[in-house]
Design a protein around this motif. Structure first.
Motif, PDB file in Angstrom:
ATOM      1  N   ALA A 155      10.279   5.637   6.288  1.00  0.00           N
ATOM      2  CA  ALA A 155      10.433   4.301   6.889  1.00  0.00           C
ATOM      3  C   ALA A 155      10.068   3.195   5.905  1.00  0.00           C
ATOM      4  CB  ALA A 155       9.574   4.191   8.144  1.00  0.00           C
ATOM      5  N   THR A 156       9.096   3.439   5.060  1.00  0.00           N
ATOM      6  CA  THR A 156       8.666   2.403   4.115  1.00  0.00           C
ATOM      7  C   THR A 156       9.200   2.606   2.707  1.00  0.00           C
ATOM      8  OG1 THR A 156       6.649   3.640   3.619  1.00  0.00           O
ATOM      9  CG2 THR A 156       6.530   2.010   5.415  1.00  0.00           C
ATOM     10  N   GLY A 157       9.839   3.748   2.463  1.00  0.00           N
ATOM     11  CA  GLY A 157      10.362   4.012   1.138  1.00  0.00           C
ATOM     12  C   GLY A 157       9.290   4.297   0.101  1.00  0.00           C
ATOM     13  N   ILE A 158       8.124   4.757   0.550  1.00  0.00           N
ATOM     14  CA  ILE A 158       7.008   5.023  -0.355  1.00  0.00           C
ATOM     15  C   ILE A 158       6.831   6.530  -0.548  1.00  0.00           C
ATOM     16  CG2 ILE A 158       4.523   4.788  -0.711  1.00  0.00           C
ATOM     17  CD1 ILE A 158       5.982   2.148  -0.959  1.00  0.00           C
ATOM     18  N   VAL A 159       6.713   6.933  -1.801  1.00  0.00           N
ATOM     19  CA  VAL A 159       6.372   8.312  -2.145  1.00  0.00           C
ATOM     20  C   VAL A 159       5.013   8.297  -2.837  1.00  0.00           C
ATOM     21  CG1 VAL A 159       6.970  10.329  -3.538  1.00  0.00           C
ATOM     22  CG2 VAL A 159       8.771   9.032  -2.377  1.00  0.00           C
ATOM     23  N   GLU A 160       4.087   9.144  -2.363  1.00  0.00           N
ATOM     24  CA  GLU A 160       2.747   9.191  -2.935  1.00  0.00           C
ATOM     25  C   GLU A 160       2.592  10.406  -3.845  1.00  0.00           C
ATOM     26  OE1 GLU A 160       0.434   6.979   0.774  1.00  0.00           O
ATOM     27  OE2 GLU A 160       0.015   9.093   0.343  1.00  0.00           O
ATOM     28  N   ILE A 161       2.049  10.157  -5.033  1.00  0.00           N
ATOM     29  CA  ILE A 161       1.852  11.212  -6.027  1.00  0.00           C
ATOM     30  C   ILE A 161       0.375  11.275  -6.386  1.00  0.00           C
ATOM     31  CG2 ILE A 161       2.432  12.014  -8.346  1.00  0.00           C
ATOM     32  CD1 ILE A 161       5.057  10.428  -8.086  1.00  0.00           C
ATOM     33  N   ALA A 162      -0.221  12.461  -6.235  1.00  0.00           N
ATOM     34  CA  ALA A 162      -1.639  12.639  -6.567  1.00  0.00           C
ATOM     35  C   ALA A 162      -1.790  12.844  -8.061  1.00  0.00           C
ATOM     36  CB  ALA A 162      -2.217  13.834  -5.810  1.00  0.00           C
ATOM     37  N   GLU A 214      15.901  -1.356   3.804  1.00  0.00           N
ATOM     38  CA  GLU A 214      16.615  -2.470   4.422  1.00  0.00           C
ATOM     39  C   GLU A 214      15.654  -3.625   4.684  1.00  0.00           C
ATOM     40  OE1 GLU A 214      19.253  -3.472   8.434  1.00  0.00           O
ATOM     41  OE2 GLU A 214      18.655  -1.401   7.983  1.00  0.00           O
ATOM     42  N   GLU A 215      16.058  -4.799   4.241  1.00  0.00           N
ATOM     43  CA  GLU A 215      15.196  -5.966   4.392  1.00  0.00           C
ATOM     44  C   GLU A 215      15.059  -6.363   5.862  1.00  0.00           C
ATOM     45  OE1 GLU A 215      14.935  -9.834   1.764  1.00  0.00           O
ATOM     46  OE2 GLU A 215      16.470 -10.147   3.318  1.00  0.00           O
ATOM     47  N   HIS A 216      13.826  -6.705   6.224  1.00  0.00           N
ATOM     48  CA  HIS A 216      13.589  -7.220   7.569  1.00  0.00           C
ATOM     49  C   HIS A 216      12.567  -8.343   7.459  1.00  0.00           C
ATOM     50  CE1 HIS A 216      12.976  -7.543  11.866  1.00  0.00           C
ATOM     51  NE2 HIS A 216      11.665  -7.385  11.685  1.00  0.00           N
TER      52      HIS A 216
END
Length: 481
Positions: free
Chosen positions: A110-117, A462-464
Motif C-alpha cells: 500500500a505504501t510502496g515501501i520495502v524494508e531491508i535489514a 498513486e498520488e493522493h
C-alpha cells in the motif's frame, strides 16, 4: 621546567597510545570478520547465534561459568546464576526464532515501501559484574543474529567469567566454521581508558551496569543504548492475594542474592492489609528489624554514602552478621525488612540496595501508595518498572498512565518477569530501557531490533492529496477557521 611533570605527561601519552593501538587491533579484526559474516545469509546468522547460546546453555559449561562468577565476583549464588544463564538464553532463542534479520524483511504494497535489514557493524558490549556471563551472552546472541561482530568490555571482577564464556563460544564457532574474531573481549587488565576507547572506535555501544559506564557510553560520540538505575518498588493493595504476593516478592527479593536491578527494593502496602502482609512476608523468611537494628544495618550497608561491597549481593545472614546483628543472623533469614516513611538522600533505605533487604512503606490507600512510589522514583529509579499485586486491572493501567515507569509488572515475581519470562510477553533481556525518565533513549527491553539498521526502499505509488477538510475538518468544527 618541571621535568617530573613532563615525564609523567609523556608516560600518560604513551599509555594512551598503547590502549588506542590495542583497541584498534581488536576492532580491525572484528571488522574483517564481520564484513563477510553480515552478507552470509540468514542461515549462517542463525547458526552463529545458536552456537553462542549453546556455549552457555550446555549444563557442564553453565555450571562452570556460574561457580566461577560467584568465586571471582563474590556476588550472588551459583545455583541461581545457573538457572539465570539457562532460562534467559532459552527465552532469548524463543524470541529470535523465525525472525528475519538480514535482507528484505517486509514489503508494504500500500505504501510502496520495502524494508531491508542491515547490520550495524562492530558492537561494544559493556557488561556488569553482577551478571558476568548472562548479560554478555544476551548481547552477543542478539548481535550475531543481526550480522554484527561484538567486543565485550567486562567489569574487572567479571573478567574471568567472560573470558571462559568466549572460550566456549569460540569452540562452538569452530564446529560450524565461523571466525573467532566475530566475538572478542578487551584484554586484562580492564581499565576505564580501554573501555572508553572501545566505545569510541566501535559502531554501536550497548551499556549495562554502573551509571558511570552508561554516562560514558552516551558521551562517547558513538550511537549508544544505555539503561537507567534500578530501584524497583512494588505496591500491594487490599484486593491482592497476600499469600501469593508475599511468596512472589520473597522469591524475587532473594533470587541470586538480589543482584538484579529488577529486584524489589521497596514494598508499599495498603494500610488495610499492612499487618497481614507483614505476617505473610515473615512466613516467607523475612525478618523485620527494629529501629536500633535498622541503624546498625544502615551503617553496614553504606559507607560515606556509597553501598558497601561487603554487603552487595550477599545472603541476608551474611549481611546481618556484617552489621553485628548476630541474633538475627542466627535465625538464618531469607531477607531483612526495615520500615521507612521518607525518601531521598536522608533516607538511604529508599534507594537501590542490590541486597536481600526490603524497605517497607505503609500507605493509606492505593492513591497514597502511588504517591509514595512517585516520591521514591524522584530520588532513584525513575523509568524502570513498578510492581503491582492487585485484583483490579484498572489500577495497573492507572499506574502506567501516571507513574514515570516503562513497565508495570502485575502479580508476578518482579525480577523474573521484568526481563521477560515464559508467562508474560516481554522480550527476554537483561537490559531494561528506562525512557527519558531514566535519561535513556529507549523504553523497551533491549532486544535484537536495537542491533539493526533498516534501509527503506520507496517506490512510487498513486498520488493522493487530501482535501483540507479531510485533515482539519474536526478542528474547524470545534474551533472555527
Amino acid at each position: 621546567m618541571n621535568v617530573r611533570a613532563t615525564e609523567a605527561e609523556a608516560t600518560h601519552a604513551n599509555a594512551h597510545s598503547e590502549v588506542e593501538r590495542v583497541v584498534a587491533s581488536l576492532v580491525a579484526r572484528a571488522r574483517a570478520a564481520q564484513r563477510g559474516f553480515e552478507v552470509a545469509g540468514q542461515d549462517v546468522l542463525d547458526a552463529a547465534a545458536d552456537a553462542a547460546a549453546w556455549a552457555i546453555m550446555e549444563p557442564a559449561r553453565n555450571r562452570q561459568l556460574a561457580e566461577l562468577a560467584v568465586r571471582d565476583t563474590g556476588l550472588g549464588n551459583a545455583d541461581d546464576k545457573f538457572r539465570k544463564n539457562y532460562r534467559k538464553t532459552l527465552g532469548l532463542l524463543r524470541d529470535l526464532r523465525g525472525q528475519k534479520t538480514t535482507g528484505v524483511i517486509a514489503r508494504h504494497e500500500a505504501t510502496g515501501i520495502v524494508e531491508i535489514a542491515r547490520a550495524v557493524g562492530v558492537v561494544a558490549a559493556i557488561t556488569p559484574s553482577t551478571n558476568p556471563a548472562a548479560t554478555p551472552i544476551n548481547k552477543i546472541v542478539n548481535a550475531l543474529k543481526c550480522g554484527n561482530a561484538v567486543i565485550v568490555a567486562p567489569s574487572p571482577k567479571g573478567y574471568s567469567s567472560c573470558a571462559l564464556l568466549i572460550e566456549f563460544i569460540h569452540a562452538q564457532f569452530a564446529r560450524v566454521g565461523l571466525a573467532a574474531d566475530l566475538v572478542q573481549m578487551l584484554p586484562a587488565p580492564i581499565s576505564k581508558a580501554a573501555t572508553s576507547e572501545l566505545m569510541r572506535q566501535c559502531d554501536l555501544v550497548v551499556a549495562t551496569g554502573s551509571q558511570a559506564n552508561v554516562r560514558m557510553a552516551y558521551a562517547s560520540g558513538t550511537p549508544a543504548f544505555g539503561v537507567g538505575a534500578g530501584n524497583v518498588a512494588s505496591i500491594v493493595t487490599a484486593s491482592a492475594d497476600l499469600h501469593d504476593a508475599a511468596h512472589k516478592i520473597a522469591r524475587s527479593k532473594t533470587f541470586d542474592n538480589a543482584t538484579s536491578c529488577s529486584s524489589e527494593n521497596s514494598v508499599v502496602i495498603e494500610d488495610a492489609v499492612y499487618a497481614d502482609m507483614l505476617a505473610e512476608l515473615t512466613a516467607c523468611g523475612g525478618v523485620m528489624l527494629d529501629a536500633a537494628q535498622k541503624a546498625q544495618l544502615q551503617g553496614a550497608l553504606w559507607s560515606n554514602g556509597k553501598l558497601s561491597a561487603h554487603c552487595t549481593a550477599r545472603s541476608a545472614t551474611a549481611i546481618a552478621r556484617a552489621a553485628g546483628l548476630d541474633d538475627i543472623a542466627a535465625r538464618e533469614p531469607a531477607f531483612l525488612m526495615v520500615e521507612e516513611t521518607g525518601f531521598g538522600a536522608d533516607y538511604p533505605f529508599s534507594g537501590e540496595k542490590l541486597a536481600p533487604v526490603l524497605t517497607v512503606y505503609r500507605a493509606e490507600n492505593f492513591d497514597a501508595a502511588a504517591d509514595i512510589v512517585r516520591g521514591i522514583y524522584g530520588y532513584m529509579g525513575a523509568g524502570h518498572s513498578v510492581g503491582l499485586h492487585s485484583s483490579d486491572s484498572g489500577q495497573a493501567e492507572q499506574l502506567g498512565l501516571t507513574l514515570p515507569v516503562a513497565r508495570v509488572i502485575v502479580n508476578q515475581a518482579h525480577c523474573l518477569a521484568t526481563g521477560g519470562n515464559f508467562d508474560n510477553g516481554l522480550p527476554f533481556s537483561l537490559s531494561m530501557g528506562c525512557g527519558t525518565w531514566g535519561r535513556n533513549n529507549f523504553s523497551s527491553n533491549l532486544n535484537f531490533q536495537q542491533y539493526l539498521n533498516i534501509t527503506r526502499v520507496a517506490y512510487p505509488i498513486e498520488e493522493h492529496v487530501p482535501e483540507l477538510d479531510d485533515v482539519l475538518g474536526d478542528f474547524f468544527v470545534r474551533y472555527g477557521k
